[in-house]
Design a protein around this motif. Structure first.
Motif, PDB file in Angstrom:
ATOM      1  N   SER A  19      41.981  48.128  35.723  1.00  0.00           N
ATOM      2  CA  SER A  19      40.877  48.000  36.688  1.00  0.00           C
ATOM      3  C   SER A  19      41.273  48.696  37.974  1.00  0.00           C
ATOM      4  CB  SER A  19      40.568  46.526  36.984  1.00  0.00           C
ATOM      5  OG  SER A  19      41.651  45.927  37.669  1.00  0.00           O
ATOM      6  N   SER A  20      40.306  48.851  38.846  1.00  0.00           N
ATOM      7  CA  SER A  20      40.645  49.257  40.206  1.00  0.00           C
ATOM      8  C   SER A  20      41.118  48.027  40.978  1.00  0.00           C
ATOM      9  CB  SER A  20      39.437  49.877  40.915  1.00  0.00           C
ATOM     10  OG  SER A  20      38.454  48.896  41.200  1.00  0.00           O
ATOM     11  N   PHE A  21      42.000  48.237  41.923  1.00  0.00           N
ATOM     12  CA  PHE A  21      42.482  47.145  42.776  1.00  0.00           C
ATOM     13  C   PHE A  21      41.307  46.495  43.499  1.00  0.00           C
ATOM     14  CE2 PHE A  21      44.166  45.331  46.671  1.00  0.00           C
ATOM     15  CZ  PHE A  21      45.383  44.785  46.304  1.00  0.00           C
ATOM     16  N   ASP A  22      40.397  47.323  43.996  1.00  0.00           N
ATOM     17  CA  ASP A  22      39.290  46.816  44.807  1.00  0.00           C
ATOM     18  C   ASP A  22      38.334  45.953  43.987  1.00  0.00           C
ATOM     19  OD1 ASP A  22      40.573  48.532  46.512  1.00  0.00           O
ATOM     20  OD2 ASP A  22      38.822  49.744  46.997  1.00  0.00           O
ATOM     21  N   SER A  23      38.053  46.372  42.754  1.00  0.00           N
ATOM     22  CA  SER A  23      37.122  45.611  41.927  1.00  0.00           C
ATOM     23  C   SER A  23      37.716  44.260  41.539  1.00  0.00           C
ATOM     24  CB  SER A  23      36.765  46.416  40.677  1.00  0.00           C
ATOM     25  OG  SER A  23      35.758  45.781  39.936  1.00  0.00           O
ATOM     26  N   GLU A  24      39.010  44.233  41.237  1.00  0.00           N
ATOM     27  CA  GLU A  24      39.655  42.955  40.920  1.00  0.00           C
ATOM     28  C   GLU A  24      39.686  42.052  42.151  1.00  0.00           C
ATOM     29  OE1 GLU A  24      39.920  41.569  37.816  1.00  0.00           O
ATOM     30  OE2 GLU A  24      41.188  43.269  37.253  1.00  0.00           O
ATOM     31  N   LEU A  25      39.809  42.670  43.327  1.00  0.00           N
ATOM     32  CA  LEU A  25      39.833  41.904  44.577  1.00  0.00           C
ATOM     33  C   LEU A  25      38.515  41.166  44.814  1.00  0.00           C
ATOM     34  CD1 LEU A  25      41.980  41.543  46.811  1.00  0.00           C
ATOM     35  CD2 LEU A  25      40.938  43.470  48.022  1.00  0.00           C
ATOM     36  N   SER A  26      37.420  41.691  44.264  1.00  0.00           N
ATOM     37  CA  SER A  26      36.127  41.018  44.423  1.00  0.00           C
ATOM     38  C   SER A  26      36.143  39.613  43.842  1.00  0.00           C
ATOM     39  CB  SER A  26      35.015  41.833  43.741  1.00  0.00           C
ATOM     40  OG  SER A  26      34.727  43.000  44.462  1.00  0.00           O
ATOM     41  N   LEU A  27      36.969  39.394  42.805  1.00  0.00           N
ATOM     42  CA  LEU A  27      37.018  38.102  42.118  1.00  0.00           C
ATOM     43  C   LEU A  27      38.237  37.293  42.550  1.00  0.00           C
ATOM     44  CD1 LEU A  27      35.891  39.140  38.528  1.00  0.00           C
ATOM     45  CD2 LEU A  27      34.532  38.657  40.569  1.00  0.00           C
ATOM     46  N   LEU A  28      38.689  37.519  43.765  1.00  0.00           N
ATOM     47  CA  LEU A  28      39.877  36.840  44.284  1.00  0.00           C
ATOM     48  C   LEU A  28      39.773  35.328  44.166  1.00  0.00           C
ATOM     49  CD1 LEU A  28      42.550  37.510  45.912  1.00  0.00           C
ATOM     50  CD2 LEU A  28      41.237  36.959  47.962  1.00  0.00           C
ATOM     51  N   PHE A  29      38.565  34.776  44.297  1.00  0.00           N
ATOM     52  CA  PHE A  29      38.391  33.327  44.309  1.00  0.00           C
ATOM     53  C   PHE A  29      37.836  32.773  42.995  1.00  0.00           C
ATOM     54  CE2 PHE A  29      38.011  34.369  48.913  1.00  0.00           C
ATOM     55  CZ  PHE A  29      39.232  33.816  49.274  1.00  0.00           C
ATOM     56  N   TRP A  30      37.724  33.603  41.979  1.00  0.00           N
ATOM     57  CA  TRP A  30      37.365  33.080  40.668  1.00  0.00           C
ATOM     58  C   TRP A  30      38.597  32.408  40.081  1.00  0.00           C
ATOM     59  CZ3 TRP A  30      33.333  35.665  37.137  1.00  0.00           C
ATOM     60  CH2 TRP A  30      32.219  36.063  37.896  1.00  0.00           C
ATOM     61  N   LEU A  31      38.398  31.278  39.413  1.00  0.00           N
ATOM     62  CA  LEU A  31      39.553  30.513  38.946  1.00  0.00           C
ATOM     63  C   LEU A  31      40.307  31.269  37.859  1.00  0.00           C
ATOM     64  CD1 LEU A  31      38.019  26.919  38.870  1.00  0.00           C
ATOM     65  CD2 LEU A  31      39.192  28.099  40.730  1.00  0.00           C
ATOM     66  N   GLU A  32      39.688  31.485  36.723  1.00  0.00           N
ATOM     67  CA  GLU A  32      40.286  32.234  35.630  1.00  0.00           C
ATOM     68  C   GLU A  32      39.171  32.980  34.920  1.00  0.00           C
ATOM     69  OE1 GLU A  32      42.202  28.910  33.529  1.00  0.00           O
ATOM     70  OE2 GLU A  32      44.109  29.931  33.876  1.00  0.00           O
ATOM     71  N   TYR A  33      39.506  34.143  34.370  1.00  0.00           N
ATOM     72  CA  TYR A  33      38.483  34.910  33.675  1.00  0.00           C
ATOM     73  C   TYR A  33      39.153  35.896  32.729  1.00  0.00           C
ATOM     74  CZ  TYR A  33      39.624  38.085  37.578  1.00  0.00           C
ATOM     75  OH  TYR A  33      40.274  38.869  38.490  1.00  0.00           O
ATOM     76  N   PRO A  34      38.421  36.349  31.687  1.00  0.00           N
ATOM     77  CA  PRO A  34      38.989  37.318  30.742  1.00  0.00           C
ATOM     78  C   PRO A  34      39.145  38.681  31.398  1.00  0.00           C
ATOM     79  CG  PRO A  34      36.688  36.917  30.244  1.00  0.00           C
ATOM     80  CD  PRO A  34      37.065  35.929  31.316  1.00  0.00           C
ATOM     81  N   LEU A  35      40.098  39.453  30.900  1.00  0.00           N
ATOM     82  CA  LEU A  35      40.412  40.747  31.496  1.00  0.00           C
ATOM     83  C   LEU A  35      39.946  41.931  30.664  1.00  0.00           C
ATOM     84  CD1 LEU A  35      44.074  40.064  32.681  1.00  0.00           C
ATOM     85  CD2 LEU A  35      42.029  40.165  34.108  1.00  0.00           C
ATOM     86  N   ASN A  36      39.644  41.710  29.395  1.00  0.00           N
ATOM     87  CA  ASN A  36      39.380  42.848  28.522  1.00  0.00           C
ATOM     88  C   ASN A  36      37.965  43.372  28.712  1.00  0.00           C
ATOM     89  OD1 ASN A  36      39.882  44.785  26.693  1.00  0.00           O
ATOM     90  ND2 ASN A  36      40.368  43.444  24.989  1.00  0.00           N
ATOM     91  N   ARG A  37      37.822  44.297  29.626  1.00  0.00           N
ATOM     92  CA  ARG A  37      36.587  44.927  30.047  1.00  0.00           C
ATOM     93  C   ARG A  37      35.968  44.174  31.224  1.00  0.00           C
ATOM     94  NH1 ARG A  37      32.706  47.476  25.523  1.00  0.00           N
ATOM     95  NH2 ARG A  37      34.669  48.469  24.941  1.00  0.00           N
ATOM     96  N   TRP A  38      34.698  44.416  31.492  1.00  0.00           N
ATOM     97  CA  TRP A  38      34.067  44.020  32.751  1.00  0.00           C
ATOM     98  C   TRP A  38      33.538  42.584  32.750  1.00  0.00           C
ATOM     99  CZ3 TRP A  38      32.126  48.299  29.917  1.00  0.00           C
ATOM    100  CH2 TRP A  38      31.117  47.969  29.008  1.00  0.00           C
ATOM    101  N   LEU A  39      33.211  42.129  33.975  1.00  0.00           N
ATOM    102  CA  LEU A  39      32.476  40.887  34.194  1.00  0.00           C
ATOM    103  C   LEU A  39      31.261  41.214  35.060  1.00  0.00           C
ATOM    104  CD1 LEU A  39      35.468  38.518  34.859  1.00  0.00           C
ATOM    105  CD2 LEU A  39      33.885  38.342  32.962  1.00  0.00           C
ATOM    106  N   PRO A  40      30.206  40.418  34.995  1.00  0.00           N
ATOM    107  CA  PRO A  40      29.015  40.733  35.797  1.00  0.00           C
ATOM    108  C   PRO A  40      29.297  40.611  37.282  1.00  0.00           C
ATOM    109  CG  PRO A  40      28.818  38.559  34.805  1.00  0.00           C
ATOM    110  CD  PRO A  40      30.026  39.203  34.187  1.00  0.00           C
ATOM    111  N   ASN A  41      28.740  41.535  38.056  1.00  0.00           N
ATOM    112  CA  ASN A  41      28.783  41.448  39.511  1.00  0.00           C
ATOM    113  C   ASN A  41      27.669  40.514  39.958  1.00  0.00           C
ATOM    114  OD1 ASN A  41      28.800  41.867  42.308  1.00  0.00           O
ATOM    115  ND2 ASN A  41      27.535  43.705  42.108  1.00  0.00           N
ATOM    116  N   LEU A  42      28.037  39.317  40.365  1.00  0.00           N
ATOM    117  CA  LEU A  42      27.035  38.311  40.719  1.00  0.00           C
ATOM    118  C   LEU A  42      26.364  38.581  42.062  1.00  0.00           C
ATOM    119  CD1 LEU A  42      28.769  35.036  39.466  1.00  0.00           C
ATOM    120  CD2 LEU A  42      27.156  36.531  38.276  1.00  0.00           C
ATOM    121  N   LEU A  43      26.811  39.615  42.785  1.00  0.00           N
ATOM    122  CA  LEU A  43      26.115  40.020  44.005  1.00  0.00           C
ATOM    123  C   LEU A  43      25.023  41.053  43.716  1.00  0.00           C
ATOM    124  CD1 LEU A  43      29.052  40.283  46.584  1.00  0.00           C
ATOM    125  CD2 LEU A  43      27.568  38.346  46.080  1.00  0.00           C
ATOM    126  N   HIS A  44      24.921  41.484  42.472  1.00  0.00           N
ATOM    127  CA  HIS A  44      23.837  42.387  42.087  1.00  0.00           C
ATOM    128  C   HIS A  44      22.490  41.701  42.344  1.00  0.00           C
ATOM    129  CE1 HIS A  44      21.243  44.812  39.436  1.00  0.00           C
ATOM    130  NE2 HIS A  44      22.158  45.756  39.538  1.00  0.00           N
TER     131      HIS A  44
END
Length: 575
Positions: free
Chosen positions: A288-313
């Motif tokens: 991933s990009s550092f910046d995109s992973e930083l968006s989920l800094l406060f998510w507890l745990e999540y899968p890494l294999n590919r993307w997650l939805p951007n909830l600010l969309h």
């Protein structure tokens, strides 16, 4: 350094719910590299230029300018940034983070656990194959005439569909053999059929296959009741599977999902799920990009294999998921040189005061529309979005719009006085067609246009456009798939409206986080804030959700989320 689950819960509870009010300097923190004087100087320069408190600069301990190992991110850098936010008591205030010079651009693939999961899933598929053979043999052994059973065979490329085909054929053959048997023998045989059929096809498939010989109108009430009960239970199991897939990948998680899938869809469903997981593991798109992973800094745990939805969309405005999972906006201030980096800041501030002029250059490829609806996320869909943007700007603004709808790109020196740009497709091969005005914004849709921002020998578009004077751009650090890009019509309409800053336009229109995209530019930059060029109320309805014109639109539930990184079906268009 790890942060406790209780502290993370507090972050979720007290993190501000996002509203699209104007982003303020005090809602921003800056991430810089402690051991890099250049990184610290850019952080301080930006903080002073935008009146961001100097106390909002977070210094991280990473090698300057190097890509980051996934384990270091997870075990050290991520918890260190979260702890710093807590220590500064900024958890209820921050909406945006800014990464600067020398902060890592990319986070590497995860390696720990991949080989172990592959070995586990392959072994599990072998076991399921043996169980399928045994189940088919049990069905074939139901022979009231005493004839010898056949030895079932399985193809090497066993799939869910093939298992169901073999199961249906086996049941049909058994019922044909029972045609001349006594009623008591038929009753006994049907009871014997139930278990292997349910094991191979799941509870719903088992009942449907056994009830398939009669039309729905002819089924007994008890039969109908059992089938509806099985369908309801299968849906509940599917919900449980989806919840489990939102957890980090591990053998323990896989074991629980396999148990759920086995109950709902039998060995056939298990084979399909394992194949999808092995396909993802072979690709290992956990980078991933550092910046995109930083968006989920406060998510507890999540899968890494590919993307997650951007909830600010914009499609998640008002959704429960957005409220429960606080997401940060992130932008980067880094360009090929320190001078170019400072220019991004200076040009943004100057352009806000003077206004952004120049022409709009849009470079489509002339992809013709198919008969029928355009498939979302296809090449044609994005090409159409560029042409739609040109038509919209020509109809609703006084901007000078130049649309090139040929397969060929704009060529050298064809785009003077460029204020806005969007086009495609020249992979990692910038065409020097532009003379950008001060404050220009634009991006090129292609696979690796942000793989580097500073390599002097690189010809990727983001880096070269920054050298040529653009003020803000975006792009991927790895293969993104086409649907990772903001739709051009949505992004530029949001920018021209003046309602949102640069980073808000980006997050309202980009689909994914924990993925590979980055935004380069001053997040506060809003070139049309005092001079909106589009009337939101006069635009086609599809833009009103983007610009929050109609707050009564229904909001998505968790089930409406884009397929997350654990799902295989949504490949998107490779660029």
């Amino acid at each position: 350094m790890r942060i406790s689950p209780s502290h993370l819960l507090l972050l979720v509870l007290f993190f501000p719910h996002v509203t699209w009010a104007e982003l303020k300097p005090e809602e921003i923190a800056i991430i810089a590299v402690r051991s890099s004087p250049e990184s610290v100087s850019i952080a301080e320069y930006y903080a002073k230029a935008r009146a961001i408190p100097l106390a909002h600069i977070c210094l991280i301990d990473v090698p300057p300018g190097k890509n980051l190992d996934r384990a270091v991110w997870e075990d050290s850098v991520r918890p260190a940034i979260r702890t710093w936010i807590l220590d500064q008591r900024l958890e209820s205030q921050l909406r945006c983070l800014v990464t600067v010079w020398d902060v890592p651009l990319k986070i590497s693939r995860e390696t720990a656990g991949i080989d172990a999961r592959q070995a586990f899933l392959k072994a599990e598929k072998r076991l399921r194959r043996e169980a399928i053979l045994a189940g088919l043999a049990r069905i074939d052994n139901i022979r009231p005439d005493g004839a010898p059973p056949a030895a079932p065979e399985l193809p090497n490329d066993l799939s869910t569909g093939k298992v169901m085909e073999l199961l249906g054929a086996a049941v049909q053959a058994a019922q044909k053999r029972l045609a001349l048997a006594s009623p008591d023998a038929v009753k006994t045989a049907n009871r014997e059929l139930m278990q292997p059929v349910a094991e191979l096809g799941g509870m719903v498939a088992g009942l449907q296959i056994l009830a398939g010989q009669s039309a729905a109108s002819q089924r007994a009430p008890e039969q109908v009741r059992k089938l509806e009960f099985a369908k309801g239970r299968a849906l509940g199991l599917l919900d449980a599977k989806q919840a489990m897939e939102q957890m980090p990948e591990s053998i323990e998680r896989d074991e629980q999902i396999l148990s759920i899938v086995s109950s709902a869809a039998g060995h056939a469903g298990v084979v399909g799920w394992i194949d999808a997981q092995l396909k993802l593991l072979d690709k290992n798109e956990t980078y991933s990009s550092f910046d995109s992973e930083l968006s989920l800094l406060f998510w507890l745990e999540y899968p890494l294999n590919r993307w997650l939805p951007n909830l600010l969309h914009h499609r998640y405005d008002g959704s429960d998921a957005r409220r429960r999972k606080p997401t940060l906006m992130v932008s980067r201030l880094e360009a090929p040189t320190l001078g170019d980096t400072r220019r991004l800041i200076d040009d943004a501030i100057a352009t806000e005061a003077e206004g952004l002029g120049g022409k709009v250059y849009l470079d489509a490829r002339g992809i013709s529309s198919p008969k029928g609806p355009m498939r979302k996320g296809s090449y044609g869909d994005y090409d159409l979005a560029i042409r739609d943007l040109a038509a919209l700007l020509q109809d609703h603004t006084k901007l000078d719009v130049k649309l090139d709808d040929r397969k060929e790109l704009f060529q050298e020196d064809e785009c003077p006085d460029a204020g806005l740009y969007c086009g495609w497709y020249s992979l990692a091969n910038y065409v020097d067609a532009f003379e950008f005005v001060r404050g220009a914004v634009g991006y090129h849709i292609a696979s690796g246009e942000a793989t580097t921002l500073r390599n002097p020998n690189s010809n990727v578009w983001c880096k070269r456009m920054l050298e040529d004077g653009i003020c803000a751009t975006l792009g991927p650090v790895h293969e993104p798939y086409l649907t990772a890009f903001p739709r051009p019509d949505e992004f530029f309409v949001a920018l021209l409206s003046g309602k949102y800053s640069l980073v808000e336009c980006y997050y309202r229109t980009k689909p994914f986080n924990s993925w590979v995209m980055i935004l380069v530019g001053d997040p506060l930059y809003s070139p049309f804030r005092t001079n909106s060029l589009v009337d939101a109320t006069a635009l086609p309805d599809r833009f009103k959700e983007v610009l929050e014109v109609d707050p009564e639109q229904p909001h998505p539930t968790d089930q409406d989320l884009e397929p997350h990184k654990g799902h295989a079906p949504h490949e998107g268009q490779i660029l």
